[in-house]
Write an enzyme that holds these catalytic residues in place. Sequence first.
Site, PDB file in Angstrom:
ATOM      1  N   LEU A  41       0.815  -1.209   0.000  1.00 32.00           N
ATOM      2  CA  LEU A  41       0.000   0.000   0.000  1.00 32.00           C
ATOM      3  C   LEU A  41       0.853   1.264   0.000  1.00 32.00           C
ATOM      4  O   LEU A  41       0.333   2.368  -0.051  1.00 32.00           O
ATOM      5  CB  LEU A  41      -0.874   0.031   1.257  1.00 32.00           C
ATOM      6  CG  LEU A  41      -2.204  -0.677   1.166  1.00 32.00           C
ATOM      7  CD1 LEU A  41      -2.954  -0.507   2.474  1.00 32.00           C
ATOM      8  CD2 LEU A  41      -3.023  -0.117   0.022  1.00 32.00           C
TER       9      LEU A  41
ATOM     10  N   GLY B  25       5.550   2.606   3.553  1.00 32.20           N
ATOM     11  CA  GLY B  25       6.905   3.156   3.683  1.00 32.20           C
ATOM     12  C   GLY B  25       6.966   4.556   3.105  1.00 32.20           C
ATOM     13  O   GLY B  25       7.532   5.477   3.709  1.00 32.20           O
TER      14      GLY B  25
ATOM     15  N   ILE C 159      -0.362 -13.379  11.380  1.00 35.98           N
ATOM     16  CA  ILE C 159       0.072 -13.952  12.657  1.00 35.98           C
ATOM     17  C   ILE C 159       1.390 -13.323  13.088  1.00 35.98           C
ATOM     18  O   ILE C 159       1.599 -12.966  14.243  1.00 35.98           O
ATOM     19  CB  ILE C 159       0.266 -15.480  12.508  1.00 35.98           C
ATOM     20  CG1 ILE C 159      -1.093 -16.158  12.354  1.00 35.98           C
ATOM     21  CG2 ILE C 159       0.986 -16.059  13.731  1.00 35.98           C
ATOM     22  CD1 ILE C 159      -0.996 -17.650  12.121  1.00 35.98           C
ATOM     23  N   GLU C 160       2.300 -13.140  12.117  1.00 38.97           N
ATOM     24  CA  GLU C 160       3.646 -12.647  12.423  1.00 38.97           C
ATOM     25  C   GLU C 160       3.653 -11.275  13.090  1.00 38.97           C
ATOM     26  O   GLU C 160       4.564 -10.953  13.843  1.00 38.97           O
ATOM     27  CB  GLU C 160       4.481 -12.538  11.139  1.00 38.97           C
ATOM     28  CG  GLU C 160       4.930 -13.847  10.561  1.00 38.97           C
ATOM     29  CD  GLU C 160       3.910 -14.444   9.606  1.00 38.97           C
ATOM     30  OE1 GLU C 160       2.758 -13.944   9.562  1.00 38.97           O
ATOM     31  OE2 GLU C 160       4.258 -15.414   8.925  1.00 38.97           O
TER      32      GLU C 160
ATOM     33  N   GLN D 280     -13.167  -0.919   7.177  1.00 36.16           N
ATOM     34  CA  GLN D 280     -13.850  -1.153   8.459  1.00 36.16           C
ATOM     35  C   GLN D 280     -13.352  -2.450   9.106  1.00 36.16           C
ATOM     36  O   GLN D 280     -13.076  -2.500  10.300  1.00 36.16           O
ATOM     37  CB  GLN D 280     -15.361  -1.249   8.239  1.00 36.16           C
ATOM     38  CG  GLN D 280     -15.997   0.015   7.695  1.00 36.16           C
ATOM     39  CD  GLN D 280     -17.474  -0.209   7.401  1.00 36.16           C
ATOM     40  OE1 GLN D 280     -18.170  -0.902   8.140  1.00 36.16           O
ATOM     41  NE2 GLN D 280     -17.971   0.376   6.320  1.00 36.16           N
TER      42      GLN D 280
ATOM     43  N   CYS E 118      29.652  -1.931  -8.520  1.00 35.83           N
ATOM     44  CA  CYS E 118      30.019  -3.115  -7.766  1.00 35.83           C
ATOM     45  C   CYS E 118      30.340  -4.291  -8.700  1.00 35.83           C
ATOM     46  O   CYS E 118      31.413  -4.309  -9.290  1.00 35.83           O
ATOM     47  CB  CYS E 118      28.926  -3.436  -6.752  1.00 35.83           C
ATOM     48  SG  CYS E 118      29.563  -4.322  -5.335  1.00 35.83           S
TER      49      CYS E 118
ATOM     50  N   GLU F 184      34.549 -15.777  -7.389  1.00 38.16           N
ATOM     51  CA  GLU F 184      33.117 -15.976  -7.115  1.00 38.16           C
ATOM     52  C   GLU F 184      32.546 -17.054  -8.046  1.00 38.16           C
ATOM     53  O   GLU F 184      31.576 -17.726  -7.696  1.00 38.16           O
ATOM     54  CB  GLU F 184      32.368 -14.637  -7.314  1.00 38.16           C
ATOM     55  CG  GLU F 184      30.888 -14.720  -7.000  1.00 38.16           C
ATOM     56  CD  GLU F 184      30.181 -13.372  -7.001  1.00 38.16           C
ATOM     57  OE1 GLU F 184      30.826 -12.338  -7.277  1.00 38.16           O
ATOM     58  OE2 GLU F 184      28.968 -13.356  -6.716  1.00 38.16           O
TER      59      GLU F 184
ATOM     60  N   ARG G 180      31.455  -9.174  -1.355  1.00 33.61           N
ATOM     61  CA  ARG G 180      32.417 -10.089  -0.745  1.00 33.61           C
ATOM     62  C   ARG G 180      33.766 -10.026  -1.439  1.00 33.61           C
ATOM     63  O   ARG G 180      34.789 -10.239  -0.840  1.00 33.61           O
ATOM     64  CB  ARG G 180      31.926 -11.533  -0.897  1.00 33.61           C
ATOM     65  CG  ARG G 180      31.080 -11.979   0.211  1.00 33.61           C
ATOM     66  CD  ARG G 180      30.776 -13.459   0.223  1.00 33.61           C
ATOM     67  NE  ARG G 180      29.651 -13.575   1.136  1.00 33.61           N
ATOM     68  CZ  ARG G 180      28.392 -13.475   0.761  1.00 33.61           C
ATOM     69  NH1 ARG G 180      28.079 -13.343  -0.513  1.00 33.61           N
ATOM     70  NH2 ARG G 180      27.431 -13.519   1.644  1.00 33.61           N
TER      71      ARG G 180
ATOM     72  N   HIS H 288      28.208   1.425  -3.845  1.00 31.07           N
ATOM     73  CA  HIS H 288      26.854   1.649  -4.365  1.00 31.07           C
ATOM     74  C   HIS H 288      26.460   3.116  -4.222  1.00 31.07           C
ATOM     75  O   HIS H 288      25.809   3.493  -3.235  1.00 31.07           O
ATOM     76  CB  HIS H 288      25.853   0.766  -3.617  1.00 31.07           C
ATOM     77  CG  HIS H 288      25.974  -0.674  -3.954  1.00 31.07           C
ATOM     78  ND1 HIS H 288      25.315  -1.249  -5.018  1.00 31.07           N
ATOM     79  CD2 HIS H 288      26.714  -1.657  -3.400  1.00 31.07           C
ATOM     80  CE1 HIS H 288      25.631  -2.531  -5.097  1.00 31.07           C
ATOM     81  NE2 HIS H 288      26.485  -2.802  -4.118  1.00 31.07           N
TER      82      HIS H 288
ATOM     83  N   GLU I 100      24.188   4.690  -5.619  1.00 31.01           N
ATOM     84  CA  GLU I 100      22.735   4.898  -5.667  1.00 31.01           C
ATOM     85  C   GLU I 100      22.116   4.990  -4.274  1.00 31.01           C
ATOM     86  O   GLU I 100      21.052   5.581  -4.096  1.00 31.01           O
ATOM     87  CB  GLU I 100      22.056   3.788  -6.486  1.00 31.01           C
ATOM     88  CG  GLU I 100      21.995   2.397  -5.849  1.00 31.01           C
ATOM     89  CD  GLU I 100      23.246   1.549  -6.093  1.00 31.01           C
ATOM     90  OE1 GLU I 100      24.324   2.131  -6.343  1.00 31.01           O
ATOM     91  OE2 GLU I 100      23.132   0.310  -6.014  1.00 31.01           O
TER      92      GLU I 100
HETATM   93  N1  GLN Z   1      29.093 -10.452  -6.228  1.00 28.84           N
HETATM   94  C1  GLN Z   1      30.067  -9.434  -6.060  1.00 28.84           C
HETATM   95  C2  GLN Z   1      30.746  -9.507  -4.703  1.00 28.84           C
HETATM   96  O1  GLN Z   1      30.238 -10.119  -3.796  1.00 28.84           O
HETATM   97  C3  GLN Z   1      29.455  -8.058  -6.274  1.00 28.84           C
HETATM   98  C4  GLN Z   1      28.462  -7.704  -5.242  1.00 28.84           C
HETATM   99  C5  GLN Z   1      27.604  -6.532  -5.636  1.00 28.84           C
HETATM  100  O2  GLN Z   1      27.520  -6.189  -6.806  1.00 28.84           O
HETATM  101  N2  GLN Z   1      26.936  -5.927  -4.697  1.00 28.84           N
HETATM  102  O3  GLN Z   1      31.794  -8.932  -4.524  1.00 28.84           O
END
Ligand code: GLN
Length: 542
Positions: A15, A18, A147-148, A191, A380, A404, A469, A514, A516
């Site tokens: 809705l 936030g 319930i939560e 209601q 990233c 990775e 990571r 990031h 953004e």
């Molecule tokens: N998978 C990549 C890492 O863990 C990039 C992570 C991401 O883009 N937030 O480093």
Amino acid sequence: MTRYIFITGGVVSSLGKGLAAAALGALLQARGYKVRLRKLDPYLNIDPGTMSPTQHGEVFVTDDGAETDLDLGHYERFTGVAARQGDNVTTGRIYSTVLAKERHGDYLGATVQVIPHVTDAIKEFIRSGVTDEDFILCEIGGTVGDIESLPFLEAIRQFGNDVGAENALFVHVTLLPYIPAAGELKTKPTQHSVKELLSVGIQPQLLLCRADRPIPESERRKIALFCNVREGRVVSALDVDTIYQVPISYHEQGFDKEVLDYFGLPNSPEPDLDLWRTIVSRIKQPEGEVVIGVIGKYTALLESYKSLNEALIHGGIANNVRVRLEWIDSEIFDTEDPVIHLEGVHGILVPGGFGERGAEGKMKAVRFARERGVPYLGICFGMQLAVIDCARNLAGIAEASSTEFGPTSEPIVGLMTEWQRGNSVEHRSASEDFGGTMRLGAYEAVLADGSLVSEIYGANRISERHRHRYEVNIDYRDALEAVGMTFSGLSPDGRLPEIIEFRDHPWFVGVQFHPELKSKPFDPHPLFSSFIAAAMKQSRLV
Ligand code: GLN
């Protein structure tokens, strides 16, 4: 003195509770009050960090390294108040605190129960870290009747009693569905939802009713009568064209006035909402349009890139253009030529991501941007893949990869097992738990003199939020710089590449963080403003 506003939702989910909370925060701020927004989430995960973005939308990261609900992103974008770890809690975290105390013997032999032990822990969270705020706005996730949610509702009921009605307001957000056959907006679900709240002892004093068309006076009266709420406090929340119109629209409907009235606070002077009016007019009357291709994996659910979506809009606000996004699932490039999909775009963005699936496709998009001189922003994962592309296709390191994706002889991107943060060294290993094992939160970077990014930021030291990571391996720096890539931002100790760019490209920037997450409509992030400006130049070429 701090006053508390609790925001619950009923009838259906999604809705926009936030947004409602964020907009109310912005309106109270415009009246000169200091606000902080918090979210209580009724799921059992400790935090949303381990949840798939397609399940729960984006994971929003705070400066202090908390992985939180995406609503905290709205709170920041509307109020500019940096959220903290202590602004988001889940049932899982509450229970883990309670259980740790139980193991520690802190309950002195008592039977540990939902009431009072769990509810006490929730109340403690609501109060924690509150200093000189005038208002704490607390959103309860989920829908009344789940319930939560019950322990949370019980806790806020008690909290209202503890601080007294004069210091606590319960706002309930509901939906009035329109039934075409009857030609009417229906009040019955509202209601029922209020009845549901009453059954746990909460009488909301203000109802925010979402509807897709104006709510007739008669219906508002009816709701007021049946729900035991003053008529003025049945506030319409009509759909709007852009989320940044919400503060203006709620103000016009009297939302902030009714809130102040409830607390016995003056309603004058009028708040200055020109900031929001300017943002809305720039969004609604742009002077042009650019098309940005976003090459991702979770493109089906836009909520999974919420902040990114907003930051791109902010970049458009800064340049007075509409930013049209073309979401492209990178796996399509496994079988189709990227040229077909990317020829018409004015900028290419590869956002954060995890895992090997779709990575090769994203690298094809990176290569297209690099070779064709199309503005590129890699965030990233998007930076890591740009580095791998450079290693493979420019530096001739054919086996270049990220650990990775599995063991590799050329770990251009790899798992760092330790690095500096302030004076302490953080440790991680490949076998640790998944939750909370990433480099998270704000870290500083030092920008190279004369680089594109130092010009964009107008600074040589910045702080940005991280969530990853793996790291670009600094050992490959010389090999990559020899073929034209510049490592233009590094961690202060010089060990972690934070930003890369290409000298001989109109606009090609990869960032390990990031950006953004810190962009605001009234303060667009410089990287996004600059990226969109570069896309505008590109749009004149294609
Ligand atoms: N998978 C990549 C890492 O863990 C990039 C992570 C991401 O883009 N937030 O480093």
